[in-house]
Design a protein around this motif. Structure first.
Motif, PDB file in Angstrom:
ATOM      1  N   ASN A 177      -0.929  -3.097  15.944  1.00 52.44           N
ATOM      2  CA  ASN A 177      -1.525  -2.514  17.144  1.00 52.44           C
ATOM      3  C   ASN A 177      -0.930  -1.168  17.523  1.00 52.44           C
ATOM      4  O   ASN A 177      -1.455  -0.507  18.423  1.00 52.44           O
ATOM      5  N   TYR A 178       0.174  -0.771  16.882  1.00 48.75           N
ATOM      6  CA  TYR A 178       0.750   0.526  17.232  1.00 48.75           C
ATOM      7  C   TYR A 178       1.224   1.291  15.992  1.00 48.75           C
ATOM      8  O   TYR A 178       2.246   1.950  15.998  1.00 48.75           O
ATOM      9  N   VAL A 179       0.416   1.205  14.940  1.00 49.36           N
ATOM     10  CA  VAL A 179       0.490   2.133  13.810  1.00 49.36           C
ATOM     11  C   VAL A 179      -0.939   2.548  13.469  1.00 49.36           C
ATOM     12  O   VAL A 179      -1.903   1.859  13.815  1.00 49.36           O
ATOM     13  N   LYS A 180      -1.077   3.675  12.780  1.00 46.77           N
ATOM     14  CA  LYS A 180      -2.405   4.135  12.390  1.00 46.77           C
ATOM     15  C   LYS A 180      -2.949   3.370  11.192  1.00 46.77           C
ATOM     16  O   LYS A 180      -4.159   3.296  11.003  1.00 46.77           O
ATOM     17  N   TYR A 181      -2.040   2.805  10.373  1.00 49.32           N
ATOM     18  CA  TYR A 181      -2.461   2.157   9.130  1.00 49.32           C
ATOM     19  C   TYR A 181      -1.339   1.268   8.652  1.00 49.32           C
ATOM     20  O   TYR A 181      -0.160   1.584   8.826  1.00 49.32           O
ATOM     21  N   ASP A 182      -1.694   0.105   8.075  1.00 53.13           N
ATOM     22  CA  ASP A 182      -0.679  -0.689   7.376  1.00 53.13           C
ATOM     23  C   ASP A 182      -1.311  -1.332   6.155  1.00 53.13           C
ATOM     24  O   ASP A 182      -2.519  -1.579   6.114  1.00 53.13           O
ATOM     25  N   ASP A 183      -0.477  -1.606   5.154  1.00 55.68           N
ATOM     26  CA  ASP A 183      -0.974  -2.189   3.915  1.00 55.68           C
ATOM     27  C   ASP A 183       0.163  -2.905   3.205  1.00 55.68           C
ATOM     28  O   ASP A 183       1.355  -2.623   3.447  1.00 55.68           O
ATOM     29  N   GLU A 184      -0.217  -3.839   2.316  1.00 51.22           N
ATOM     30  CA  GLU A 184       0.738  -4.545   1.465  1.00 51.22           C
ATOM     31  C   GLU A 184       0.134  -4.642   0.070  1.00 51.22           C
ATOM     32  O   GLU A 184      -0.488  -5.633  -0.287  1.00 51.22           O
ATOM     33  N   PRO A 185       0.305  -3.585  -0.733  1.00 52.00           N
ATOM     34  CA  PRO A 185      -0.354  -3.537  -2.053  1.00 52.00           C
ATOM     35  C   PRO A 185       0.161  -4.634  -2.987  1.00 52.00           C
ATOM     36  O   PRO A 185       1.331  -5.015  -2.939  1.00 52.00           O
ATOM     37  N   ARG A 186      -0.719  -5.092  -3.866  1.00 48.09           N
ATOM     38  CA  ARG A 186      -0.400  -6.234  -4.721  1.00 48.09           C
ATOM     39  C   ARG A 186      -0.210  -5.861  -6.188  1.00 48.09           C
ATOM     40  O   ARG A 186       0.020  -6.735  -7.026  1.00 48.09           O
ATOM     41  N   SER A 187      -0.312  -4.573  -6.532  1.00 51.82           N
ATOM     42  CA  SER A 187      -0.073  -4.142  -7.913  1.00 51.82           C
ATOM     43  C   SER A 187       0.477  -2.731  -7.871  1.00 51.82           C
ATOM     44  O   SER A 187       0.386  -2.034  -6.845  1.00 51.82           O
ATOM     45  N   ALA A 188       1.020  -2.289  -8.990  1.00 54.78           N
ATOM     46  CA  ALA A 188       1.569  -0.939  -9.050  1.00 54.78           C
ATOM     47  C   ALA A 188       0.470   0.103  -8.849  1.00 54.78           C
ATOM     48  O   ALA A 188       0.664   1.122  -8.184  1.00 54.78           O
ATOM     49  N   ALA A 189      -0.703  -0.152  -9.418  1.00 52.12           N
ATOM     50  CA  ALA A 189      -1.810   0.794  -9.254  1.00 52.12           C
ATOM     51  C   ALA A 189      -2.265   0.831  -7.804  1.00 52.12           C
ATOM     52  O   ALA A 189      -2.553   1.909  -7.256  1.00 52.12           O
ATOM     53  N   ALA A 190      -2.330  -0.335  -7.160  1.00 50.79           N
ATOM     54  CA  ALA A 190      -2.718  -0.381  -5.749  1.00 50.79           C
ATOM     55  C   ALA A 190      -1.677   0.314  -4.882  1.00 50.79           C
ATOM     56  O   ALA A 190      -2.000   0.908  -3.840  1.00 50.79           O
ATOM     57  N   LEU A 191      -0.432   0.246  -5.310  1.00 47.82           N
ATOM     58  CA  LEU A 191       0.656   0.892  -4.574  1.00 47.82           C
ATOM     59  C   LEU A 191       0.457   2.399  -4.510  1.00 47.82           C
ATOM     60  O   LEU A 191       0.689   3.033  -3.469  1.00 47.82           O
ATOM     61  N   VAL A 192      -0.007   2.998  -5.607  1.00 46.71           N
ATOM     62  CA  VAL A 192      -0.260   4.441  -5.640  1.00 46.71           C
ATOM     63  C   VAL A 192      -1.289   4.814  -4.582  1.00 46.71           C
ATOM     64  O   VAL A 192      -1.090   5.731  -3.786  1.00 46.71           O
ATOM     65  N   GLU A 193      -2.401   4.088  -4.564  1.00 47.08           N
ATOM     66  CA  GLU A 193      -3.457   4.409  -3.597  1.00 47.08           C
ATOM     67  C   GLU A 193      -2.998   4.157  -2.165  1.00 47.08           C
ATOM     68  O   GLU A 193      -3.294   4.956  -1.267  1.00 47.08           O
ATOM     69  N   SER A 194      -2.279   3.083  -1.947  1.00 47.73           N
ATOM     70  CA  SER A 194      -1.809   2.769  -0.600  1.00 47.73           C
ATOM     71  C   SER A 194      -0.907   3.863  -0.051  1.00 47.73           C
ATOM     72  O   SER A 194      -1.029   4.271   1.107  1.00 47.73           O
ATOM     73  N   MET A 195       0.001   4.366  -0.895  1.00 52.12           N
ATOM     74  CA  MET A 195       0.923   5.391  -0.422  1.00 52.12           C
ATOM     75  C   MET A 195       0.231   6.737  -0.249  1.00 52.12           C
ATOM     76  O   MET A 195       0.578   7.511   0.645  1.00 52.12           O
ATOM     77  N   LEU A 196      -0.760   7.032  -1.075  1.00 52.69           N
ATOM     78  CA  LEU A 196      -1.568   8.233  -0.871  1.00 52.69           C
ATOM     79  C   LEU A 196      -2.279   8.170   0.471  1.00 52.69           C
ATOM     80  O   LEU A 196      -2.279   9.129   1.249  1.00 52.69           O
ATOM     81  N   ARG A 197      -2.887   7.016   0.736  1.00 52.57           N
ATOM     82  CA  ARG A 197      -3.627   6.853   1.983  1.00 52.57           C
ATOM     83  C   ARG A 197      -2.695   6.931   3.190  1.00 52.57           C
ATOM     84  O   ARG A 197      -2.991   7.590   4.192  1.00 52.57           O
ATOM     85  N   ALA A 198      -1.551   6.266   3.096  1.00 49.39           N
ATOM     86  CA  ALA A 198      -0.593   6.277   4.208  1.00 49.39           C
ATOM     87  C   ALA A 198      -0.134   7.703   4.512  1.00 49.39           C
ATOM     88  O   ALA A 198      -0.027   8.104   5.682  1.00 49.39           O
ATOM     89  N   ASN A 199       0.146   8.462   3.456  1.00 46.78           N
ATOM     90  CA  ASN A 199       0.587   9.846   3.647  1.00 46.78           C
ATOM     91  C   ASN A 199      -0.481  10.674   4.346  1.00 46.78           C
ATOM     92  O   ASN A 199      -0.199  11.440   5.284  1.00 46.78           O
ATOM     93  N   MET A 200      -1.723  10.541   3.918  1.00 43.01           N
ATOM     94  CA  MET A 200      -2.813  11.312   4.515  1.00 43.01           C
ATOM     95  C   MET A 200      -3.029  10.920   5.970  1.00 43.01           C
ATOM     96  O   MET A 200      -3.190  11.772   6.849  1.00 43.01           O
TER      97      MET A 200
END
Length: 597
Positions: A147-170
């Motif tokens: 409720n008080y962050v713009k985005y959260d995620d818990e990626p389940r693979s190394a490839a998903a981790l790349v996209e999650s961190m790209l999205r979080a940064n943006m």
């Protein structure tokens, strides 16, 4: 000065290959531009810890060891307040996240871009150690802060981790900025991986902030030019000198009075004739009059503009002036917290970044006025405030002493106490003052100051944090991080031996109920024994002096501290002050202002 990059450098790293899940996370930290990550160690991210040290060589980002998770978040928050750029922090599992939640809420309310990394698990129950891994695993860790962050995620693979961190940064960097959270499965961190394709980050750039339409800019310009008593309420704006200069130019073109406040960083020169009242957390009588007399008000992401109208006029919809409200903040509003504040009336509502809007507005106003400003004067220096008579040091005297010595030092005030006297110290540039903690959470002051000082290192500016004794002691072990990494910073403890803000509230309640206000100190005073801040600082490797309790010693003590800071080290001064506030507080129980006793 000692370079931070020279501290805690690993040996025998060589040229490691990306071979583990956590290596991918570390690589993405580097590629998204994180220079530092603050952390308190935890086994849940031991894989990531190894990757930062032995894969990245503890450089780009470099780890900053903290003694508490809340400091890690606060340091990243303070860094963002100076740079406008995110810094990383890492929190250990659910227990570390719960420690850091207050800091995350502060960053959320302050709209600060902080990238928070967490860990859980192993998610695979078969891989968990008995007991400890089970209590440190959550099925939905993000639920603690969603409720008080713009985005959260818990990626389940190394490839998903790349996209999650790209999205979080943006998302963290996109205006309105704010904290984000990415949680790493401990099992994924320690999983061997094959080749991972990391995309070209130039194709994932942060989008430009929304701007006003040409029609809206034209309409706003006409409203402001037609006004006889325009007022600018300048709130959350950038630290860029060019944006500062634009705001000054706009005010001078329009001959507009300007109000700023202490909740936000310096936004306009407070010595300028158009700056109508010293900045405070709540409106002064003079500021209320300025709003009442306005015929057009331009709000530039002012925090709680509806509340400002309510303070000035009794109710927000009593504002007779035409209101132009420029803010992107509504993009972050939700129903969990009321940090969206009172819904303000507006005759022209602009979903635009405030500094971008000012840049749009300036050439239009310039053209309509043929470049002739309505304000003909300059920015004359106002007479410096004086210390109160007598030997007892009051909170305002710290600001007076800092104003006295500033001619010899280039200072950034990272934080001030509730009792700060706004007329005692003038703001002359966008880095002169960095604003409050955002969410009102005690204990953030020391860590945020360390983060700001980290960002200011080698800038030529000397950071100063004026902290209350209660706030400081809840986060005081952040001193160790400053000492260990040679982060120069002056801590001034405005020590009234009390949680005095709450004494004011207890006095108000007692008077309202017809009970003895002289008992307000019970459960509030921090005395018998008094805290020994000097020994506390020494125990963490920070030079210190005090208690300073006489006017004649205050300026000299501050000069001594600043000289140590200029040499590249932190320093602490314990200043004993008389309890009391220079500016009135709003006390809800009585509905009246109180200055304390």
């Amino acid at each position: 000065m000692t370079e931070i990059s020279a501290i805690e450098q690993p040996a025998n790293v060589g040229n490691p290959r990306m071979g583990w899940g956590s290596d991918v996370a570390a690589e993405m930290m580097r590629r998204t531009g994180l220079k530092y990550v603050a952390l308190n160690p935890g086994a849940s991210f031991r894989g990531l810890h190894d990757s930062i040290v032995n894969y990245l060589g503890n450089n780009g980002p470099q780890m900053l060891l903290c003694l508490h998770e809340d400091h890690a978040v606060s340091i990243a928050h303070g860094y963002a307040k100076v740079t406008g750029e995110p810094m990383g922090c890492i929190l250990h599992s659910n227990v570390g996240l719960m420690h850091g939640l207050m800091g995350i809420f502060n960053a959320w309310c302050d709209r600060a871009p902080v990238i928070v990394f967490g860990a859980t698990g192993p998610v695979d129950a078969a891989a968990r150690r008995p007991w400890i891994d089970w209590i440190h695993t959550a099925k939905d860790q993000g639920a603690l802060l969603r409720n008080y962050v713009k985005y959260d995620d818990e990626p389940r693979s190394a490839a998903a981790l790349v996209e999650s961190m790209l999205r979080a940064n943006m998302i963290a960097r996109t205006e309105p900025t704010g904290p984000v959270y990415v949680c790493f499965d401990a099992g994924l961190q320690e999983e061997a991986i094959g080749e991972i394709k990391i995309p070209d980050l130039r194709r994932y750039e942060v989008p430009a902030a929304p701007s006003a339409s040409p029609e809206q800019v034209e309409r706003a310009a006409d409203m402001l030019i037609a006004a006889k008593s325009p007022v600018l309420l300048i709130g959350r704006v950038s630290r860029e000198q060019s944006d500062w200069d634009n705001r000054v130019r706009l005010a001078e073109l329009l001959g507009a009075k300007v109000l700023t406040d202490l909740k936000n960083a310096a936004a306009f020169p407070t010595e300028h004739d158009l700056h109508a009242a010293p900045p405070q957390s709540f409106l002064s009588d003079r500021a209320k009059t300025v709003i009442r007399e306005a015929d057009v008000v331009l709000g530039l992401d002012w925090v709680d503009i509806g509340g400002a109208f309510q303070q000035a006029l009794g109710r927000k919809d009593a504002i007779a002036a035409k209101v132009i409200n420029c803010s992107l903040d509504s993009y972050l509003h939700n129903g969990w917290s009321t940090d969206h504040f009172s819904l303000p009336p507006a005759d022209l509502q602009l979903l635009a970044a405030p500094d971008g809007f000012v840049a749009q507005l300036l050439p239009v106003v310039e053209g309509k006025l043929s470049g002739k400003p309505r304000f003909a004067g300059g920015a004359p220096a106002k007479a410096p405030a004086a210390c109160d008579a007598g030997e007892i040091i009051r909170p305002r005297d710290i600001g007076v002493a800092l104003q006295e010595v500033r001619a010899d030092y280039n200072l950034t005030i990272c934080k001030v106490t509730i009792g700060w006297a706004s007329d005692s110290y003038q703001f002359r540039s966008p880095l002169d003052y960095l604003g409050s903690e955002g969410g009102g959470g005690l204990g953030s002051g020391p860590g945020a100051a360390v983060g700001a000082a980290l960002a200011l290192k080698d800038s030529g500016r000397l950071p100063v944090a004026v902290l209350g004794d209660g706030d400081f002691m809840q986060g005081g072990t952040a001193l160790w991080t400053a000492a260990h990494y040679h982060i120069p910073l002056l801590f001034i403890i405005s020590n009234n031996l009390s949680n005095f803000n709450d004494e004011v509230h207890q006095e108000a309640v007692a008077k309202m109920r017809g009970r003895p206000p002289e008992n307000k100190w019970i459960g509030m005073r921090i005395d018998d024994p008094a805290l020994d801040f000097v020994e506390f600082a020494h125990s963490q490797g920070v030079e210190a002096m005090g208690p300073v309790d006489a006017h004649k010693d205050l300026a000299a003590a501050i000069r001594k501290g600043l000289d140590v800071v200029a040499s590249g080290k932190p320093f602490l001064i314990d200043v004993r002050v008389q309890p009391g506030y220079s500016a009135p507080l709003l006390v809800r129980s009585s509905g009246e202002s109180s200055t304390g006793g």
